[in-house]
Design a protein around this motif. Structure first.
Motif, mmCIF file in Angstrom:
data_model
loop_
_atom_site.group_PDB
_atom_site.id
_atom_site.type_symbol
_atom_site.label_atom_id
_atom_site.label_comp_id
_atom_site.label_asym_id
_atom_site.label_seq_id
_atom_site.Cartn_x
_atom_site.Cartn_y
_atom_site.Cartn_z
ATOM 1 N N ALA A 288 15.265 94.048 60.796
ATOM 2 C CA ALA A 288 15.127 93.407 59.496
ATOM 3 C C ALA A 288 16.485 93.259 58.811
ATOM 4 C CB ALA A 288 14.182 94.214 58.610
ATOM 5 N N ALA A 289 17.334 94.285 58.930
ATOM 6 C CA ALA A 289 18.681 94.203 58.349
ATOM 7 C C ALA A 289 19.504 93.117 59.031
ATOM 8 C CB ALA A 289 19.372 95.560 58.462
ATOM 9 N N ASP A 290 19.386 93.042 60.353
ATOM 10 C CA ASP A 290 20.132 92.020 61.093
ATOM 11 C C ASP A 290 19.651 90.622 60.715
ATOM 12 O OD1 ASP A 290 21.942 90.981 62.892
ATOM 13 O OD2 ASP A 290 20.597 91.168 64.603
ATOM 14 N N ASP A 291 18.343 90.468 60.568
ATOM 15 C CA ASP A 291 17.785 89.169 60.185
ATOM 16 C C ASP A 291 18.231 88.780 58.770
ATOM 17 O OD1 ASP A 291 15.858 86.919 60.717
ATOM 18 O OD2 ASP A 291 14.892 87.790 58.964
ATOM 19 N N ALA A 292 18.242 89.746 57.848
ATOM 20 C CA ALA A 292 18.676 89.470 56.486
ATOM 21 C C ALA A 292 20.162 89.142 56.448
ATOM 22 C CB ALA A 292 18.376 90.671 55.589
ATOM 23 N N ARG A 293 20.926 89.785 57.299
ATOM 24 C CA ARG A 293 22.362 89.475 57.372
ATOM 25 C C ARG A 293 22.571 88.034 57.844
ATOM 26 N NH1 ARG A 293 27.544 91.438 58.202
ATOM 27 N NH2 ARG A 293 28.693 90.407 59.881
ATOM 28 N N GLY A 294 21.791 87.627 58.849
ATOM 29 C CA GLY A 294 21.883 86.243 59.311
ATOM 30 C C GLY A 294 21.498 85.247 58.228
ATOM 31 N N ALA A 295 20.452 85.582 57.466
ATOM 32 C CA ALA A 295 20.041 84.710 56.369
ATOM 33 C C ALA A 295 21.118 84.665 55.284
ATOM 34 C CB ALA A 295 18.720 85.196 55.783
ATOM 35 N N ARG A 296 21.770 85.799 55.049
ATOM 36 C CA ARG A 296 22.866 85.825 54.074
ATOM 37 C C ARG A 296 24.011 84.929 54.522
ATOM 38 N NH1 ARG A 296 27.119 89.651 53.601
ATOM 39 N NH2 ARG A 296 26.069 91.113 55.014
ATOM 40 N N ALA A 297 24.292 84.927 55.807
ATOM 41 C CA ALA A 297 25.343 84.056 56.333
ATOM 42 C C ALA A 297 24.975 82.579 56.152
ATOM 43 C CB ALA A 297 25.587 84.358 57.812
ATOM 44 N N ASP A 298 23.703 82.252 56.400
ATOM 45 C CA ASP A 298 23.263 80.857 56.247
ATOM 46 C C ASP A 298 23.308 80.399 54.798
ATOM 47 O OD1 ASP A 298 22.812 80.745 58.957
ATOM 48 O OD2 ASP A 298 20.677 81.237 58.801
ATOM 49 N N SER A 299 23.181 81.350 53.847
ATOM 50 C CA SER A 299 23.155 80.994 52.427
ATOM 51 C C SER A 299 24.531 81.026 51.782
ATOM 52 C CB SER A 299 22.235 81.961 51.666
ATOM 53 O OG SER A 299 20.935 81.957 52.204
ATOM 54 N N ALA A 300 25.561 81.395 52.545
ATOM 55 C CA ALA A 300 26.873 81.608 51.941
ATOM 56 C C ALA A 300 27.548 80.316 51.515
ATOM 57 C CB ALA A 300 27.773 82.371 52.915
ATOM 58 N N GLY A 301 27.257 79.218 52.181
ATOM 59 C CA GLY A 301 27.915 77.960 51.857
ATOM 60 C C GLY A 301 27.172 77.164 50.805
ATOM 61 N N ALA A 302 27.665 75.969 50.556
ATOM 62 C CA ALA A 302 27.025 75.070 49.588
ATOM 63 C C ALA A 302 25.670 74.625 50.116
ATOM 64 C CB ALA A 302 27.918 73.871 49.318
ATOM 65 N N THR A 303 24.728 74.449 49.210
ATOM 66 C CA THR A 303 23.367 74.083 49.600
ATOM 67 C C THR A 303 23.059 72.602 49.402
ATOM 68 O OG1 THR A 303 22.562 74.688 47.395
ATOM 69 C CG2 THR A 303 22.509 76.390 49.081
ATOM 70 N N MET A 304 23.859 71.911 48.585
ATOM 71 C CA MET A 304 23.596 70.497 48.294
ATOM 72 C C MET A 304 24.396 69.602 49.236
ATOM 73 S SD MET A 304 21.485 70.330 45.657
ATOM 74 C CE MET A 304 21.796 68.804 44.800
ATOM 75 N N PRO A 305 23.751 68.729 50.015
ATOM 76 C CA PRO A 305 24.482 67.811 50.894
ATOM 77 C C PRO A 305 25.328 66.825 50.087
ATOM 78 C CG PRO A 305 22.145 67.921 51.469
ATOM 79 C CD PRO A 305 22.296 68.596 50.144
ATOM 80 N N GLY A 306 26.363 66.297 50.736
ATOM 81 C CA GLY A 306 27.248 65.362 50.063
ATOM 82 C C GLY A 306 26.540 64.108 49.572
ATOM 83 N N VAL A 307 25.559 63.629 50.332
ATOM 84 C CA VAL A 307 24.850 62.419 49.929
ATOM 85 C C VAL A 307 24.056 62.653 48.644
ATOM 86 C CG1 VAL A 307 22.814 62.958 51.338
ATOM 87 C CG2 VAL A 307 23.340 60.570 50.773
ATOM 88 N N VAL A 308 23.571 63.876 48.444
ATOM 89 C CA VAL A 308 22.853 64.187 47.206
ATOM 90 C C VAL A 308 23.812 64.166 46.024
ATOM 91 C CG1 VAL A 308 21.472 65.913 46.010
ATOM 92 C CG2 VAL A 308 21.111 65.511 48.446
ATOM 93 N N TRP A 309 25.006 64.715 46.223
ATOM 94 C CA TRP A 309 26.004 64.679 45.158
ATOM 95 C C TRP A 309 26.378 63.247 44.809
ATOM 96 C CZ3 TRP A 309 27.014 67.883 41.617
ATOM 97 C CH2 TRP A 309 26.932 69.259 41.821
ATOM 98 N N PHE A 310 26.480 62.403 45.827
ATOM 99 C CA PHE A 310 26.785 60.990 45.569
ATOM 100 C C PHE A 310 25.694 60.369 44.700
ATOM 101 C CE2 PHE A 310 26.121 56.521 46.704
ATOM 102 C CZ PHE A 310 27.371 55.994 46.380
ATOM 103 N N GLY A 311 24.431 60.671 45.038
ATOM 104 C CA GLY A 311 23.331 60.126 44.256
ATOM 105 C C GLY A 311 23.311 60.653 42.839
ATOM 106 N N LEU A 312 23.610 61.930 42.655
ATOM 107 C CA LEU A 312 23.609 62.520 41.315
ATOM 108 C C LEU A 312 24.705 61.915 40.441
ATOM 109 C CD1 LEU A 312 23.005 66.295 42.148
ATOM 110 C CD2 LEU A 312 21.409 64.730 41.028
ATOM 111 N N ILE A 313 25.899 61.793 41.002
ATOM 112 C CA ILE A 313 27.015 61.255 40.221
ATOM 113 C C ILE A 313 26.805 59.768 39.943
ATOM 114 C CG2 ILE A 313 29.498 60.791 40.240
ATOM 115 C CD1 ILE A 313 29.824 63.361 41.870
ATOM 116 N N ALA A 314 26.408 59.020 40.969
ATOM 117 C CA ALA A 314 26.172 57.586 40.770
ATOM 118 C C ALA A 314 25.034 57.356 39.785
ATOM 119 C CB ALA A 314 25.854 56.920 42.114
ATOM 120 N N GLY A 315 23.971 58.146 39.899
ATOM 121 C CA GLY A 315 22.856 58.014 38.965
ATOM 122 C C GLY A 315 23.260 58.341 37.546
ATOM 123 N N GLY A 316 24.120 59.344 37.385
ATOM 124 C CA GLY A 316 24.607 59.675 36.056
ATOM 125 C C GLY A 316 25.426 58.551 35.447
ATOM 126 N N LEU A 317 26.283 57.946 36.259
ATOM 127 C CA LEU A 317 27.097 56.833 35.769
ATOM 128 C C LEU A 317 26.230 55.639 35.377
ATOM 129 C CD1 LEU A 317 30.066 56.962 38.321
ATOM 130 C CD2 LEU A 317 30.061 57.719 35.932
#
Length: 254
Positions: A163-192
């Motif tokens: 369970a500790a090893d599995d949680a460590r792996g999940a922690r590694a998967d969550s360490a980076g950014a969660t929003m894809p670049g295309v979503v950011w493009f849509g958010l910024i373009a939609g805001g403009l």
């Protein structure tokens, strides 16, 4: 640069751009220009664009907040599993028990003092952390129970290490950014686009309308900043912390 300073500058810039464009637009408009008439279709389009963008913003905020909560839960599960390993090892002989607890504490100490900073800075875990957890696994799995009582404790200990090893792996998967670049493009373009519709409504240069236009644009800047701040669960703003390790292993890491 402080994140609050970034937020202040972003909101001030959004307000400034909207107000500047409004003032320049009115300077180029003739005195006989009638700003009181706005086609119904433009009002309808503006309303629909605002509603759709509000839904998208809400989903984005909910998504990054949920990801942040999941990241904190991974830390809690990992710390709890290692705590259970350390406590349940009491049924083993003293030398085995002490070795397991020493290796668990070495791993936890490394996580809170070294690996956490590396994870926050690079979004990756350390090789030493993997080796230390592997040592804990070997301590548990390589021991041969000598009595029925020890045998009953063996499998739960193995499960907690897994369970500790599995949680460590999940922690590694969550360490980076969660929003894809295309979503950011849509958010910024939609805001403009949404802010740009202010001008389609033929905004006038009255103090009240300029204030509301600036407030409207500053709100969008704040919401986008909020999404960006939550997008990296372990490194920005209201980030997930190593508090579960400190609570379950008092004195570890300082």
């Amino acid at each position: 640069m402080s994140e609050w300073l970034v937020l202040t500058l972003a909101m001030a810039a959004a307000c400034g751009v909207v107000l500047l464009v409004t003032l320049l637009r009115h300077r180029r408009t003739g005195e006989d220009y009638d700003a009181s008439e706005t086609p119904d279709v433009i009002e309808y389009m503006t309303m629909m664009i605002g509603v759709v963008y509000a839904i998208v913003l809400g989903l984005a905020i909910a998504g990054v907040w949920e990801a942040r909560g999941s990241a904190q839960e991974h830390v809690r599960v990992e710390a709890q599993a290692l705590h259970e390993v350390s406590e349940r090892a009491r049924v083993y002989p003293e030398d085995v028990r002490d070795r397991i607890r020493a290796d668990v504490h070495a791993y936890v100490s490394h996580v809170v003092t070294t690996e956490w900073d590396t994870m926050s800075a690079t979004g990756e875990l350390t090789d030493r952390g993997s080796r230390l957890l592997s040592r804990v696994r070997h301590d548990v799995t390589d021991y041969q129970p000598r009595s029925d009582f020890e045998a009953q404790a063996y499998q739960p200990l193995v499960d907690q290490v897994a369970a500790a090893d599995d949680a460590r792996g999940a922690r590694a998967d969550s360490a980076g950014a969660t929003m894809p670049g295309v979503v950011w493009f849509g958010l910024i373009a939609g805001g403009l686009v949404t802010i740009g519709m202010i001008f389609a409504l033929q905004i006038r240069r009255t103090r009240r309308e300029l204030f509301l236009a600036g407030l409207f644009s500053a709100l969008f800047a704040f919401l986008l900043f909020l999404i960006w701040d939550f997008d990296a669960p372990y490194s920005r703003g209201i980030a997930a912390t190593a508090e579960p390790f400190h609570v379950l292993f008092p004195g570890i890491g300082g």
